[in-house]
Design a protein around this motif. Structure first.
Motif, PDB file in Angstrom:
ATOM      1  N   UNK A 100       0.818  -1.217   0.000  1.00 18.42           N
ATOM      2  CA  UNK A 100       0.000   0.000   0.000  1.00 18.42           C
ATOM      3  C   UNK A 100       0.851   1.266   0.000  1.00 18.42           C
ATOM      4  N   UNK A 101       1.906   1.272   0.792  1.00 22.07           N
ATOM      5  CA  UNK A 101       2.704   2.491   0.932  1.00 22.07           C
ATOM      6  C   UNK A 101       4.024   2.446   0.166  1.00 22.07           C
ATOM      7  N   UNK A 102       4.495   1.236  -0.163  1.00 23.11           N
ATOM      8  CA  UNK A 102       5.779   1.118  -0.837  1.00 23.11           C
ATOM      9  C   UNK A 102       6.965   1.197   0.108  1.00 23.11           C
ATOM     10  N   UNK A 103       6.706   1.292   1.409  1.00 26.06           N
ATOM     11  CA  UNK A 103       7.784   1.396   2.392  1.00 26.06           C
ATOM     12  C   UNK A 103       8.136   0.013   2.951  1.00 26.06           C
ATOM     13  N   UNK A 104       9.329  -0.087   3.538  1.00 27.49           N
ATOM     14  CA  UNK A 104       9.759  -1.334   4.128  1.00 27.49           C
ATOM     15  C   UNK A 104       9.115  -1.571   5.481  1.00 27.49           C
ATOM     16  N   UNK A 105       8.567  -2.771   5.683  1.00 26.54           N
ATOM     17  CA  UNK A 105       7.949  -3.121   6.962  1.00 26.54           C
ATOM     18  C   UNK A 105       8.429  -4.511   7.372  1.00 26.54           C
ATOM     19  N   UNK A 106       8.415  -4.785   8.679  1.00 22.74           N
ATOM     20  CA  UNK A 106       8.792  -6.101   9.175  1.00 22.74           C
ATOM     21  C   UNK A 106       7.666  -7.085   8.896  1.00 22.74           C
ATOM     22  N   UNK A 107       8.031  -8.332   8.611  1.00 28.11           N
ATOM     23  CA  UNK A 107       7.022  -9.327   8.286  1.00 28.11           C
ATOM     24  C   UNK A 107       7.567 -10.721   8.573  1.00 28.11           C
ATOM     25  N   UNK A 108       6.663 -11.641   8.965  1.00 26.01           N
ATOM     26  CA  UNK A 108       7.090 -13.021   9.200  1.00 26.01           C
ATOM     27  C   UNK A 108       7.267 -13.787   7.893  1.00 26.01           C
ATOM     28  N   UNK A 109       7.044 -13.096   6.768  1.00 26.61           N
ATOM     29  CA  UNK A 109       7.296 -13.698   5.451  1.00 26.61           C
ATOM     30  C   UNK A 109       8.797 -13.854   5.233  1.00 26.61           C
ATOM     31  N   UNK A 110       9.552 -12.961   5.883  1.00 27.85           N
ATOM     32  CA  UNK A 110      11.003 -12.921   5.680  1.00 27.85           C
ATOM     33  C   UNK A 110      11.678 -12.857   7.044  1.00 27.85           C
ATOM     34  N   UNK A 111      12.566 -13.814   7.326  1.00 28.94           N
ATOM     35  CA  UNK A 111      13.140 -13.897   8.673  1.00 28.94           C
ATOM     36  C   UNK A 111      14.652 -13.736   8.688  1.00 28.94           C
ATOM     37  N   UNK A 112      15.181 -13.061   7.685  1.00 25.72           N
ATOM     38  CA  UNK A 112      16.635 -12.874   7.599  1.00 25.72           C
ATOM     39  C   UNK A 112      17.069 -11.559   8.238  1.00 25.72           C
ATOM     40  N   UNK A 167       3.705  -3.840  -6.651  1.00 22.12           N
ATOM     41  CA  UNK A 167       2.258  -3.756  -6.853  1.00 22.12           C
ATOM     42  C   UNK A 167       1.689  -2.477  -6.238  1.00 22.12           C
ATOM     43  N   UNK A 168       2.579  -1.634  -5.691  1.00 19.30           N
ATOM     44  CA  UNK A 168       2.133  -0.363  -5.100  1.00 19.30           C
ATOM     45  C   UNK A 168       2.424   0.785  -6.071  1.00 19.30           C
ATOM     46  N   UNK A 171       6.032   2.899  -5.892  1.00 19.00           N
ATOM     47  CA  UNK A 171       7.221   2.346  -6.532  1.00 19.00           C
ATOM     48  C   UNK A 171       7.056   2.174  -8.032  1.00 19.00           C
ATOM     49  N   UNK A 172       5.877   1.828  -8.493  1.00 23.84           N
ATOM     50  CA  UNK A 172       5.650   1.668  -9.927  1.00 23.84           C
ATOM     51  C   UNK A 172       5.914   2.985 -10.650  1.00 23.84           C
ATOM     52  N   UNK A 173       5.521   4.096 -10.047  1.00 21.25           N
ATOM     53  CA  UNK A 173       5.762   5.404 -10.658  1.00 21.25           C
ATOM     54  C   UNK A 173       7.252   5.701 -10.755  1.00 21.25           C
ATOM     55  N   UNK A 174       8.037   5.178  -9.810  1.00 20.98           N
ATOM     56  CA  UNK A 174       9.484   5.400  -9.816  1.00 20.98           C
ATOM     57  C   UNK A 174      10.204   4.430 -10.752  1.00 20.98           C
ATOM     58  N   UNK A 175       9.486   3.430 -11.236  1.00 21.17           N
ATOM     59  CA  UNK A 175      10.083   2.463 -12.154  1.00 21.17           C
ATOM     60  C   UNK A 175       9.881   1.047 -11.671  1.00 21.17           C
ATOM     61  N   UNK A 176       9.206   0.239 -12.466  1.00 22.87           N
ATOM     62  CA  UNK A 176       8.938  -1.149 -12.109  1.00 22.87           C
ATOM     63  C   UNK A 176      10.235  -1.972 -12.138  1.00 22.87           C
ATOM     64  N   UNK A 177      10.335  -2.932 -11.242  1.00 19.13           N
ATOM     65  CA  UNK A 177      11.473  -3.847 -11.266  1.00 19.13           C
ATOM     66  C   UNK A 177      11.311  -4.807 -12.446  1.00 19.13           C
ATOM     67  N   UNK A 178      12.382  -4.958 -13.229  1.00 23.20           N
ATOM     68  CA  UNK A 178      12.306  -5.833 -14.386  1.00 23.20           C
ATOM     69  C   UNK A 178      13.153  -7.097 -14.231  1.00 23.20           C
TER      70      UNK A 178
END
Length: 263
Positions: A100-112, A167-168, A171-178
């Protein structure tokens, strides 16, 4: 209409770029074969060739859909150790991009744990060599790349399957990752493979468990190049991938995300 035309142009450019890259790699392999048979390697005295590790990097096509290439010996052992040494004192709990915001957030999806190189470190000679190598082998301008991220996965840590494309709107406005270049900095571990669950209908070992798709085992110095966008210029859902659980040892990796542009 304009969006469709843009996607078509981007798709054609991507197709041509991939063709040029593969053609160049086969040509280099052929030239190396001829020069090895003659016992003469002129690029050993060529600075650009050394920077690109010509004669050491070996491409292996893993999948065409999604598009995945493994570059064996992409980094030297010294470069791997150098990146780990820079990162070790500055590691922080990894984050993911909020949709939603394009900012970095903590998540249990990634544990590194991880960190990003800064703009000053990009000027270091060894970092510049790696950055140039990434740009040449991916055929994406260096200025389109994000700052390199270095990650550490300890026993029991993982990264659940996800897409690298945004998908936010921010970031899409700044350039999609290819495309993404994922580099392995260590291989003294068990598990920790990179799994592409939609790459084919095979099965492979992911952290000791059998899963669908293709799994690339970490090998120090190897790199995986994969595209998050298809040849038509649209995002590729098949590029979903994950970091399998580390069942023993420690996994170190470095990631370079490349965009269609950076605003």
């Amino acid at each position: 209409m304009a969006i469709g035309a843009t996607k078509m142009v981007l798709g054609l450019l991507t197709f041509v770029t991939v063709g040029m890259l593969i053609g160049a790699l086969f040509q280099l392999a052929f030239i190396r074969h001829l020069e090895e048979s003659s016992g003469f390697l002129p690029w050993e005295r060529d600075e650009d060739a050394r920077m690109l590790r010509i004669g050491f990097v070996k491409p292996e096509i893993i999948s065409w859909s999604p598009r995945i290439i493994v570059f064996h010996n992409f980094l030297s052992p010294e470069e791997c150790d150098y990146l780990i040494a820079i990162a070790r004192p500055r590691l922080r709990v990894s984050t993911v991009v909020d949709t939603k915001t394009g900012k970095g957030i903590k998540s249990d999806v990634r544990t590194s744990s991880g960190m990003f190189l800064n703009h000053e470190e990009k000027k270091y000679p060894m970092i510049q060599a790696i950055e140039k190598r990434i740009s040449v082998y991916s055929q994406v301008p260096a200025e389109n790349g994000e700052l390199m991220q270095i990650l550490r996965y300890e026993k029991g840590e993982f990264y659940k399957p996800h897409h690298d494309y945004f998908s936010d709107e921010f970031n899409i406005k700044r350039g999609q990752r290819i495309a993404t270049m994922l580099m392995y900095l260590s291989d003294d571990l068990q598990g920790g493979e990179t799994n592409f669950p939609l790459a084919g209908d095979m099965e492979c070992s992911c952290g000791g468990k059998m899963v669908k798709g293709v799994c690339v085992k970490p090998k120090k110095g190897d790199a995986i190049l994969f595209w998050s966008m298809g040849l038509d210029g649209s995002v590729d859902p098949k590029s979903i991938h994950g970091g399998c659980e580390v069942s023993g040892g420690v996994k170190w990796s470095a990631t370079k995300w490349m965009r269609e542009r950076i605003a």
